[in-house]
Design an enzyme around this catalytic site. Structure first.
Site, PDB file in Angstrom:
ATOM      1  N   TYR A 170       6.898 -11.168 -33.282  1.00 56.40           N
ATOM      2  CA  TYR A 170       8.147 -11.871 -33.546  1.00 56.40           C
ATOM      3  C   TYR A 170       7.944 -13.310 -34.014  1.00 56.40           C
ATOM      4  O   TYR A 170       8.893 -13.977 -34.427  1.00 56.40           O
ATOM      5  CB  TYR A 170       9.073 -11.839 -32.324  1.00 56.40           C
ATOM      6  CG  TYR A 170       8.533 -12.462 -31.064  1.00 56.40           C
ATOM      7  CD1 TYR A 170       8.423 -13.841 -30.912  1.00 56.40           C
ATOM      8  CD2 TYR A 170       8.150 -11.663 -29.988  1.00 56.40           C
ATOM      9  CE1 TYR A 170       7.939 -14.409 -29.745  1.00 56.40           C
ATOM     10  CE2 TYR A 170       7.671 -12.213 -28.811  1.00 56.40           C
ATOM     11  CZ  TYR A 170       7.572 -13.587 -28.691  1.00 56.40           C
ATOM     12  OH  TYR A 170       7.093 -14.143 -27.534  1.00 56.40           O
ATOM     13  N   HIS A 216      14.226 -15.716 -20.530  1.00 61.76           N
ATOM     14  CA  HIS A 216      12.822 -16.117 -20.513  1.00 61.76           C
ATOM     15  C   HIS A 216      12.497 -17.007 -19.316  1.00 61.76           C
ATOM     16  O   HIS A 216      11.372 -16.989 -18.804  1.00 61.76           O
ATOM     17  CB  HIS A 216      12.474 -16.843 -21.820  1.00 61.76           C
ATOM     18  CG  HIS A 216      11.005 -17.030 -22.044  1.00 61.76           C
ATOM     19  ND1 HIS A 216      10.109 -15.980 -22.073  1.00 61.76           N
ATOM     20  CD2 HIS A 216      10.261 -18.156 -22.249  1.00 61.76           C
ATOM     21  CE1 HIS A 216       8.889 -16.443 -22.293  1.00 61.76           C
ATOM     22  NE2 HIS A 216       8.950 -17.752 -22.393  1.00 61.76           N
ATOM     23  N   HIS A 263       2.347 -13.040 -31.198  1.00 66.49           N
ATOM     24  CA  HIS A 263       3.314 -11.951 -31.136  1.00 66.49           C
ATOM     25  C   HIS A 263       3.851 -11.626 -32.532  1.00 66.49           C
ATOM     26  O   HIS A 263       3.936 -12.505 -33.397  1.00 66.49           O
ATOM     27  CB  HIS A 263       4.499 -12.309 -30.237  1.00 66.49           C
ATOM     28  CG  HIS A 263       4.116 -12.738 -28.856  1.00 66.49           C
ATOM     29  ND1 HIS A 263       3.674 -14.014 -28.579  1.00 66.49           N
ATOM     30  CD2 HIS A 263       4.132 -12.062 -27.680  1.00 66.49           C
ATOM     31  CE1 HIS A 263       3.414 -14.109 -27.278  1.00 66.49           C
ATOM     32  NE2 HIS A 263       3.680 -12.951 -26.714  1.00 66.49           N
ATOM     33  N   SER A 280       4.114  -7.283 -26.302  1.00 67.00           N
ATOM     34  CA  SER A 280       2.726  -7.689 -26.572  1.00 67.00           C
ATOM     35  C   SER A 280       1.739  -6.632 -26.099  1.00 67.00           C
ATOM     36  O   SER A 280       2.111  -5.504 -25.769  1.00 67.00           O
ATOM     37  CB  SER A 280       2.428  -9.017 -25.861  1.00 67.00           C
ATOM     38  OG  SER A 280       2.409  -8.833 -24.450  1.00 67.00           O
ATOM     39  N   HIS A 292       3.023 -20.372 -23.081  1.00 66.71           N
ATOM     40  CA  HIS A 292       1.710 -20.054 -23.648  1.00 66.71           C
ATOM     41  C   HIS A 292       1.063 -21.367 -24.082  1.00 66.71           C
ATOM     42  O   HIS A 292       1.541 -22.033 -25.012  1.00 66.71           O
ATOM     43  CB  HIS A 292       1.848 -19.104 -24.848  1.00 66.71           C
ATOM     44  CG  HIS A 292       2.266 -17.724 -24.474  1.00 66.71           C
ATOM     45  ND1 HIS A 292       1.414 -16.639 -24.536  1.00 66.71           N
ATOM     46  CD2 HIS A 292       3.439 -17.243 -24.010  1.00 66.71           C
ATOM     47  CE1 HIS A 292       2.059 -15.552 -24.143  1.00 66.71           C
ATOM     48  NE2 HIS A 292       3.295 -15.902 -23.828  1.00 66.71           N
TER      49      HIS A 292
END
Length: 304
Positions: free
Chosen positions: A91, A260, A89, A223, A67
């Site tokens: 988290y 990820h 987010h 999200s 991001h």
């Protein structure tokens, strides 16, 4: 906790929107949110004006790899747009009202249509890695526990106290996406499905994936849903699409593990096709919708 304490109040959003409007000549009518590994969408904008989140009043900073953490203004196929290269987010530890604040800022700037993308794990066993899933509905698991961006005092300048969500994902925009996908030859990997959001940041357990699939979820992620709720509350039309970057593990004998890096790599492989799909959709948005957006923005400024 009040909205003022958490962030995202009308006054804060107004300050941020007005600051951005003084910094760029673009008056966006379309907002785009880029998910993990999909920031290249913003690169398609012409005559770009870029703002780092850290330079924007009242904005959070994006901390997730994949991001970019910046707001990009420009035109896409002739339509004035604003694009989030990276979202916020739950988290990351922020209040949910602050996470969704950009939607309200966009509304006050004149945005009428929101297009959101994300990376998601496929629960539907018919889905393949690299499929696009057009979101037709969602399951908001944090919302079941009262974690909702609309919790707290309602500000009628944004929307009504009890907004309807049965039409959260605009039917015309979903049909447009399918029409464009068919023309581009993408139909073989474009699906319709239900997206479930969890809090993260850990990936789901096998038991959780099995439960969510039985509940009717086709894909799971961390999200988008909170943004959709706030955008719909503010009267914006929403289109959302997931890139299936991994298959959720639902077999205890499986050696697969979600990670990820896999998410980002799949994003890179499919990014170009998603860019073409989204940009073609934007090109076909009706001009009268953009006129309505500008009218709404002017009305909002008059109220403030």
């Amino acid at each position: 906790m009040s909205e003022t304490t958490c962030g995202g109040s009308y006054e804060e959003c107004r300050i941020t929107a007005d600051w951005l409007l003084t910094q760029t000549q673009v008056r966006p009518t379309v907002g785009i949110v880029c998910g993990s590994g999909l920031s290249a969408l913003a690169g398609m904008l012409k005559d770009q004006k870029v703002f780092k989140y850290s330079d924007i009043p009242n904005f959070l900073h994006s901390t997730v790899r994949g991001h970019a953490g910046q707001l990009v203004f420009g035109t896409l196929k002739g339509k004035p747009c604003v694009c989030m290269q990276g979202r916020f987010h739950l988290y990351e530890g922020h209040p949910i009202q602050k996470i969704t604040m950009p939607m309200r800022v966009f509304k006050l700037m004149g945005v009428k249509t929101m297009i959101m993308t994300n990376a998601a794990g496929g629960l539907n066993q018919d889905y393949k890695v690299g499929d696009f899933m057009i979101i037709k509905d969602h399951i908001n698991m944090p919302g079941f526990a009262g974690v909702n961006p609309l919790a707290g005092p309602n500000d009628d300048r944004f929307g009504v106290r009890f907004p309807c969500m049965s039409d959260a994902y605009d039917r015309e925009l979903r049909q447009l996406a399918h029409d464009v996908a068919a023309e581009l030859g993408y139909s073989d990997f474009v699906r319709d499905g239900v997206y479930c959001v969890l809090g993260g940041p850990n990936f789901e357990t096998i038991a959780e994936c099995r439960m969510l699939h039985r509940m009717g979820a086709d894909a799971v992620g961390m999200s988008t849903i909170h943004e959709v709720i706030v955008a719909r509350h503010a009267g914006m039309r929403c289109f959302a699409m997931s890139l299936i970057t991994n298959r959720a593990v639902m077999d205890y004998d499986s050696q697969e593990r979600a990670n990820h890096d896999e998410v980002l790599e799949t994003g890179r492989q499919r990014a170009k096709q998603m860019e073409v799909l989204v940009s073609t959709m934007v090109a076909r948005l009706k001009d009268d919708q953009n006129d309505d957006a500008n009218s709404d923005a002017n009305n909002d400024r008059n109220k403030s």
